[in-house]
Scaffold this motif. Structure first.
Motif, PDB file in Angstrom:
ATOM      1  N   SER A 100      -7.931 -23.813  16.595  1.00 48.18           N
ATOM      2  CA  SER A 100      -6.701 -24.351  16.011  1.00 48.18           C
ATOM      3  C   SER A 100      -5.877 -23.269  15.314  1.00 48.18           C
ATOM      4  O   SER A 100      -4.690 -23.446  15.064  1.00 48.18           O
ATOM      5  N   ARG A 101      -6.524 -22.136  14.996  1.00 48.90           N
ATOM      6  CA  ARG A 101      -5.805 -21.054  14.314  1.00 48.90           C
ATOM      7  C   ARG A 101      -5.374 -19.955  15.281  1.00 48.90           C
ATOM      8  O   ARG A 101      -4.743 -18.996  14.873  1.00 48.90           O
ATOM      9  N   MET A 102      -5.757 -20.069  16.537  1.00 49.50           N
ATOM     10  CA  MET A 102      -5.391 -19.055  17.529  1.00 49.50           C
ATOM     11  C   MET A 102      -4.980 -19.760  18.818  1.00 49.50           C
ATOM     12  O   MET A 102      -5.687 -19.770  19.811  1.00 49.50           O
ATOM     13  N   LYS A 103      -3.820 -20.395  18.760  1.00 56.11           N
ATOM     14  CA  LYS A 103      -3.313 -21.091  19.934  1.00 56.11           C
ATOM     15  C   LYS A 103      -2.412 -20.173  20.737  1.00 56.11           C
ATOM     16  O   LYS A 103      -1.875 -19.182  20.223  1.00 56.11           O
ATOM     17  N   ALA A 104      -2.246 -20.523  22.006  1.00 56.16           N
ATOM     18  CA  ALA A 104      -1.456 -19.683  22.899  1.00 56.16           C
ATOM     19  C   ALA A 104      -0.013 -19.533  22.433  1.00 56.16           C
ATOM     20  O   ALA A 104       0.629 -18.521  22.732  1.00 56.16           O
ATOM     21  N   ASP A 105       0.489 -20.518  21.685  1.00 53.64           N
ATOM     22  CA  ASP A 105       1.892 -20.399  21.253  1.00 53.64           C
ATOM     23  C   ASP A 105       2.081 -19.340  20.162  1.00 53.64           C
ATOM     24  O   ASP A 105       3.211 -19.041  19.765  1.00 53.64           O
ATOM     25  N   THR A 161       0.617 -12.730  11.917  1.00 51.38           N
ATOM     26  CA  THR A 161      -0.496 -13.594  12.319  1.00 51.38           C
ATOM     27  C   THR A 161      -1.821 -12.885  12.096  1.00 51.38           C
ATOM     28  O   THR A 161      -2.781 -13.474  11.569  1.00 51.38           O
ATOM     29  N   ALA A 162      -1.886 -11.614  12.479  1.00 55.97           N
ATOM     30  CA  ALA A 162      -3.123 -10.862  12.289  1.00 55.97           C
ATOM     31  C   ALA A 162      -3.479 -10.752  10.815  1.00 55.97           C
ATOM     32  O   ALA A 162      -4.652 -10.903  10.429  1.00 55.97           O
ATOM     33  N   ASP A 163      -2.497 -10.511   9.965  1.00 58.38           N
ATOM     34  CA  ASP A 163      -2.761 -10.391   8.531  1.00 58.38           C
ATOM     35  C   ASP A 163      -3.282 -11.704   7.949  1.00 58.38           C
ATOM     36  O   ASP A 163      -4.082 -11.698   7.003  1.00 58.38           O
ATOM     37  N   SER A 164      -2.835 -12.834   8.522  1.00 55.62           N
ATOM     38  CA  SER A 164      -3.300 -14.135   8.023  1.00 55.62           C
ATOM     39  C   SER A 164      -4.724 -14.437   8.469  1.00 55.62           C
ATOM     40  O   SER A 164      -5.355 -15.364   7.965  1.00 55.62           O
ATOM     41  N   LEU A 165      -5.238 -13.645   9.418  1.00 59.01           N
ATOM     42  CA  LEU A 165      -6.604 -13.813   9.929  1.00 59.01           C
ATOM     43  C   LEU A 165      -7.378 -12.518   9.685  1.00 59.01           C
ATOM     44  O   LEU A 165      -8.018 -11.965  10.583  1.00 59.01           O
TER      45      LEU A 165
END
Length: 320
Positions: A28-33, A65-69
């Motif tokens: 749910s945290r790494m969707k294609a969109d 996105t990477a920083d949030s993960l």
């Protein structure tokens, strides 16, 4: 000396900081969109294909996105493994100035550099013992997966020599890997030459056209040139060299697909032996028995096995 080697668990030689072992983000945290055209490279299972470092086509996410993960981001030297899908593959994060992060199906290990050389650990996991250790907790029901991936990874044990010995072993194996890479690049060049010759001889019919015009065909000796006619004739599909004909592939080959016995990575780990086991795109393993003996052309049966240019991957193998 071997007496200086100690038995340790992976959990003992992971880096002490938080997040040194982690799984990729939940789906749910790494969707294609979230994918973008460029940015932070996301390492997926299909990027781990037997080489030292991940390779192939990547998908990307933004820096934000990477920083949030953050726990899923990778540092140079981090070791990455699938915890579902193609379990048993492994790669090391390159030090090339780019940012990388884990996909949903991968997990990572950041080793304690004061105790373990990352390359040495990667080569351990590429060995038959290391692959077997990764596969022992893998379920083969449905999509292969490890129920408790980090717990299983922490519990894997190995014999660890002193760090200077690890460095020597890793350097030696790296040199061998570099040599293998060079040979593969040479092979790719030779394959490109062979493809150009094939097109010239059997698609464009350059030797036939040369002889038709009274010229000696280029790039071949007289004996080879004598195998080509000196003119064309009409066929239902247009002009073809005299004496040649169009045929269906089924008329000139024998297909052995029904005799194949696919083996999972876990099955192969239990059946180590001297005989090569080929997958759809490459030599994958060696096992204890064989089915085929001779020269064969191997083609991926589902049509999805292709190189970076989109061409089907075909293997010419001699199994004798």
């Amino acid at each position: 000396m071997s007496s200086e080697w100690t038995t340790v668990s992976i959990g003992e030689i992971a880096a002490p900081q938080s997040g040194s072992m982690a799984v990729g983000p939940f789906g749910s945290r790494m969707k294609a969109d979230l994918y973008v055209s460029s940015g932070v490279r996301v390492i997926r299972g299909n990027n781990l294909s037997g080489g030292r470092e991940p390779e192939g086509n990547y998908v990307f996410v933004s820096e934000k996105t990477a920083d949030s993960l953050a726990s899923c981001c990778l540092r140079p030297g981090d070791i990455v493994f699938p915890h579902r899908g193609n379990i048993g593959e492994v790669g090391i994060t390159p030090d090339d100035g780019r940012r990388y992060m884990l996909s949903t199906s991968l997990m990572k290990l950041s080793p304690d550099r004061a105790r373990a050389n990352p390359l040495f650990l990667m080569y351990f996991f590429k060995s038959s013992a290391g692959r077997a250790a990764l596969l022992v907790n893998a379920s083969q029901v449905g999509t292969p997966g490890i129920a408790t991936p980090l717990k299983s990874l922490r519990g894997i044990q190995l014999s660890l020599p002193p760090l200077p010995v690890q460095n020597e072993i890793a350097a030696t194996l790296s040199r061998l890997d570099d040599r293998i890479t060079l040979l593969r690049e040479t092979n790719a060049t030779l394959e490109a030459i062979a493809q150009a010759l094939f097109k010239s001889w059997f698609v464009d019919f350059d030797p036939v056209r040369a002889k038709q015009e009274g010229r000696a065909p280029e790039g071949m000796d007289e004996a080879t040139a004598a195998l080509f006619p000196d003119g064309f004739e009409e066929s239902e599909l247009g002009l073809v060299p005299m004496g040649w004909r169009y045929v269906s592939l089924r008329d000139v080959v024998e297909i052995f697909d029904s005799r194949r016995i696919p083996l999972s990575g876990q099955d192969r780990a239990k059946r180590r032996g001297p005989y090569p086991y080929f997958g759809a795109a490459a030599l994958m393993d060696s096992i204890d028995d064989f089915i085929f003996d001779g020269i064969y052309l191997l083609i991926g049966e589902d049509g999805s096995v292709a190189d970076e240019q989109g061409y089907p991957i075909t293997q010419y193998v001699s199994a004798s």
